[in-house]
Motif scaffolding. Structure first.
Motif, mmCIF file in Angstrom:
data_model
loop_
_atom_site.group_PDB
_atom_site.id
_atom_site.type_symbol
_atom_site.label_atom_id
_atom_site.label_comp_id
_atom_site.label_asym_id
_atom_site.label_seq_id
_atom_site.Cartn_x
_atom_site.Cartn_y
_atom_site.Cartn_z
ATOM 1 N N VAL A 190 -17.454 -3.030 24.942
ATOM 2 C CA VAL A 190 -17.439 -4.450 24.594
ATOM 3 C C VAL A 190 -15.985 -4.878 24.433
ATOM 4 O O VAL A 190 -15.229 -4.251 23.680
ATOM 5 C CB VAL A 190 -18.206 -4.733 23.289
ATOM 6 C CG1 VAL A 190 -18.043 -6.193 22.880
ATOM 7 C CG2 VAL A 190 -19.681 -4.402 23.455
ATOM 8 N N ILE A 191 -15.582 -5.921 25.150
ATOM 9 C CA ILE A 191 -14.233 -6.468 25.062
ATOM 10 C C ILE A 191 -14.304 -7.809 24.338
ATOM 11 O O ILE A 191 -15.034 -8.704 24.758
ATOM 12 C CB ILE A 191 -13.606 -6.649 26.455
ATOM 13 C CG1 ILE A 191 -13.544 -5.309 27.192
ATOM 14 C CG2 ILE A 191 -12.215 -7.262 26.349
ATOM 15 C CD1 ILE A 191 -13.053 -5.415 28.634
ATOM 16 N N LEU A 192 -13.547 -7.942 23.251
ATOM 17 C CA LEU A 192 -13.560 -9.153 22.435
ATOM 18 C C LEU A 192 -12.182 -9.793 22.448
ATOM 19 O O LEU A 192 -11.196 -9.194 22.005
ATOM 20 C CB LEU A 192 -13.968 -8.823 20.993
ATOM 21 C CG LEU A 192 -15.293 -8.072 20.818
ATOM 22 C CD1 LEU A 192 -15.505 -7.724 19.357
ATOM 23 C CD2 LEU A 192 -16.454 -8.910 21.342
ATOM 24 N N ASP A 193 -12.112 -11.029 22.953
ATOM 25 C CA ASP A 193 -10.850 -11.754 23.064
ATOM 26 C C ASP A 193 -10.714 -12.721 21.888
ATOM 27 O O ASP A 193 -11.372 -13.755 21.839
ATOM 28 C CB ASP A 193 -10.811 -12.521 24.394
ATOM 29 C CG ASP A 193 -9.464 -13.195 24.637
ATOM 30 O OD1 ASP A 193 -8.530 -12.943 23.860
ATOM 31 O OD2 ASP A 193 -9.366 -13.966 25.615
ATOM 32 N N GLU A 194 -9.865 -12.365 20.929
ATOM 33 C CA GLU A 194 -9.605 -13.200 19.741
ATOM 34 C C GLU A 194 -10.906 -13.643 19.064
ATOM 35 O O GLU A 194 -11.152 -14.837 18.891
ATOM 36 C CB GLU A 194 -8.770 -14.422 20.123
ATOM 37 C CG GLU A 194 -7.397 -14.105 20.681
ATOM 38 C CD GLU A 194 -6.403 -13.666 19.609
ATOM 39 O OE1 GLU A 194 -6.766 -13.671 18.414
ATOM 40 O OE2 GLU A 194 -5.263 -13.310 19.977
ATOM 41 N N PRO A 195 -11.758 -12.723 18.645
ATOM 42 C CA PRO A 195 -13.060 -13.116 18.100
ATOM 43 C C PRO A 195 -13.000 -13.828 16.754
ATOM 44 O O PRO A 195 -13.968 -14.471 16.361
ATOM 45 C CB PRO A 195 -13.801 -11.774 17.974
ATOM 46 C CG PRO A 195 -12.716 -10.771 17.785
ATOM 47 C CD PRO A 195 -11.584 -11.258 18.642
ATOM 48 N N THR A 196 -11.876 -13.699 16.025
ATOM 49 C CA THR A 196 -11.797 -14.329 14.711
ATOM 50 C C THR A 196 -10.881 -15.555 14.687
ATOM 51 O O THR A 196 -10.596 -16.088 13.623
ATOM 52 C CB THR A 196 -11.303 -13.322 13.656
ATOM 53 O OG1 THR A 196 -9.995 -12.853 14.015
ATOM 54 C CG2 THR A 196 -12.248 -12.141 13.558
ATOM 55 N N ALA A 197 -10.436 -15.992 15.868
ATOM 56 C CA ALA A 197 -9.561 -17.165 15.923
ATOM 57 C C ALA A 197 -10.285 -18.389 15.368
ATOM 58 O O ALA A 197 -11.438 -18.648 15.693
ATOM 59 C CB ALA A 197 -9.124 -17.427 17.360
ATOM 60 N N ALA A 198 -9.625 -19.120 14.491
ATOM 61 C CA ALA A 198 -10.127 -20.379 13.913
ATOM 62 C C ALA A 198 -11.302 -20.181 12.963
ATOM 63 O O ALA A 198 -11.996 -21.139 12.636
ATOM 64 C CB ALA A 198 -10.507 -21.375 15.010
ATOM 65 N N LEU A 199 -11.548 -18.951 12.528
ATOM 66 C CA LEU A 199 -12.627 -18.704 11.575
ATOM 67 C C LEU A 199 -12.075 -18.593 10.161
ATOM 68 O O LEU A 199 -10.932 -18.189 9.955
ATOM 69 C CB LEU A 199 -13.377 -17.413 11.921
ATOM 70 C CG LEU A 199 -14.118 -17.352 13.257
ATOM 71 C CD1 LEU A 199 -14.878 -16.040 13.357
ATOM 72 C CD2 LEU A 199 -15.063 -18.525 13.426
ATOM 73 N N GLY A 200 -12.922 -18.928 9.183
ATOM 74 C CA GLY A 200 -12.552 -18.764 7.788
ATOM 75 C C GLY A 200 -12.604 -17.302 7.381
ATOM 76 O O GLY A 200 -13.048 -16.443 8.133
ATOM 77 N N VAL A 201 -12.165 -17.036 6.141
ATOM 78 C CA VAL A 201 -12.091 -15.653 5.669
ATOM 79 C C VAL A 201 -13.471 -15.003 5.649
ATOM 80 O O VAL A 201 -13.644 -13.869 6.109
ATOM 81 C CB VAL A 201 -11.470 -15.613 4.260
ATOM 82 C CG1 VAL A 201 -11.513 -14.192 3.701
ATOM 83 C CG2 VAL A 201 -10.032 -16.120 4.299
ATOM 84 N N ARG A 202 -14.480 -15.702 5.123
ATOM 85 C CA ARG A 202 -15.814 -15.126 5.015
ATOM 86 C C ARG A 202 -16.418 -14.851 6.385
ATOM 87 O O ARG A 202 -16.974 -13.769 6.623
ATOM 88 C CB ARG A 202 -16.714 -16.067 4.222
ATOM 89 C CG ARG A 202 -18.124 -15.524 4.019
ATOM 90 C CD ARG A 202 -18.959 -16.480 3.191
ATOM 91 N NE ARG A 202 -20.322 -15.998 3.014
ATOM 92 C CZ ARG A 202 -21.274 -16.665 2.378
ATOM 93 N NH1 ARG A 202 -21.010 -17.840 1.845
ATOM 94 N NH2 ARG A 202 -22.489 -16.155 2.262
#
Length: 278
Positions: A190-202
């Motif tokens: 599985v390749i994930l490109d910036e999966p947490t970009a623009a997400l909050g901490v939780r």
């Protein structure tokens, strides 16, 4: 469309699936865009049950590398192997059929459709008999049942109603839907490109937990990220790109975030004995 092809590894090499055989391996990848060098002889090794982070400044070649590995782009030179066998991807579909799923930053979800329909997007289950073969009718009950099984198997608790429209979900939940789809159908990588970009901490925590869960189930994960704390919290090894080339491979145990930034910017150079290739 050119289909993926494979050839046996050289005699005497490791057997596919052994502990020392990478599930995905790139050797000497070169990609040129006219006079611009996208990749300059990049090597990469990914093993089953690990998270390999790929980091680097803008223009370091991260996106080009991922596109070559996922079939979106063909390298001009170099080889790509899966389980020790050379593969040639003519398209992203070829890579999917070989067991590589990619989640890009735009997610590629259909907001108006429900979670179950998104999980089976472009893989819809057809009704049995003439209804499916001739009239192409979708078997929604089967898709809902399998989607619920996927969600439960991955231990996802933030998606309670698989009939809920994706457009009503938060950004983190949409990202989880996309990652879950990759985890459900990506048999090897599985390749994930910036999966947490623009997400909050939780929400970032929920996504990173899912990444770790995929790893714990034996999946190999490539994580592209600019977020150093996320990388050092989640990755087993860190592949550092610089100016289209491989600047080094480190681990969160062997080097600090400051070291990683210094290697990315060229302020620090790794000696051969500092490389962590496995």
């Amino acid at each position: 469309m050119t289909t993926a092809t494979s050839t046996d590894e050289q005699a005497g090499g490791n057997t596919a699936g052994s502990d020392e055989t990478p599930v995905l391996e790139a050797t000497g990848l070169v990609k040129l865009f006219g006079r611009v060098v996208g990749l300059r002889g990049v090597d990469l090794r990914l093993f089953p049950g690990e998270v390999l982070a790929v980091i680097g400044d803008n223009g370091a070649g991260k996106s080009t590398l991922i596109k070559c590995l996922s079939g979106a782009m063909a390298p001009d030179q170099g080889t790509i192997k899966m389980d020790g066998r050379v593969v040639n991807f003519g398209s992203t579909q070829d890579a999917r059929e070989a067991g590589i799923e990619t989640v890009y930053q735009n997610l590629a979800v259909a907001p108006a459709l429900d979670i179950a329909s998104n999980l089976f997007l472009a893989r819809e289950i057809r009704r049995p008999g003439i209804l499916g073969s001739v009239f192409r009718m979708v078997d929604r009950p089967a898709m809902r049942k399998q989607s619920k099984a996927f969600i439960d198997d991955l231990g996802i608790t933030t998606l309670q109603n698989i009939d809920q429209a994706v457009e009503t979900l938060s950004g983190g939940q949409r990202q989880i839907v996309a990652v879950a789809r990759a985890g459900a159908f990506g048999s090897k990588v599985v390749i994930l490109d910036e999966p947490t970009a623009a997400l909050g901490v939780r929400e970032t925590g929920h996504v990173l937990k899912l990444v770790r869960d995929l790893r714990d189930k034996g999946m190999a994960v490539i994580l592209i990220s600019h977020n150093m704390p996320n990388v050092f919290e989640t990755a087993d090894r860190i592949h550092i790109q610089r100016l289209g080339g491989l600047a080094g491979v480190i681990t969160p145990k062997s080097h600090s975030m400051e070291d990683a930034v210094a290697i990315m910017t060229g302020a620090k150079t790794l000696e051969p004995d500092e490389q962590t290739l496995r």
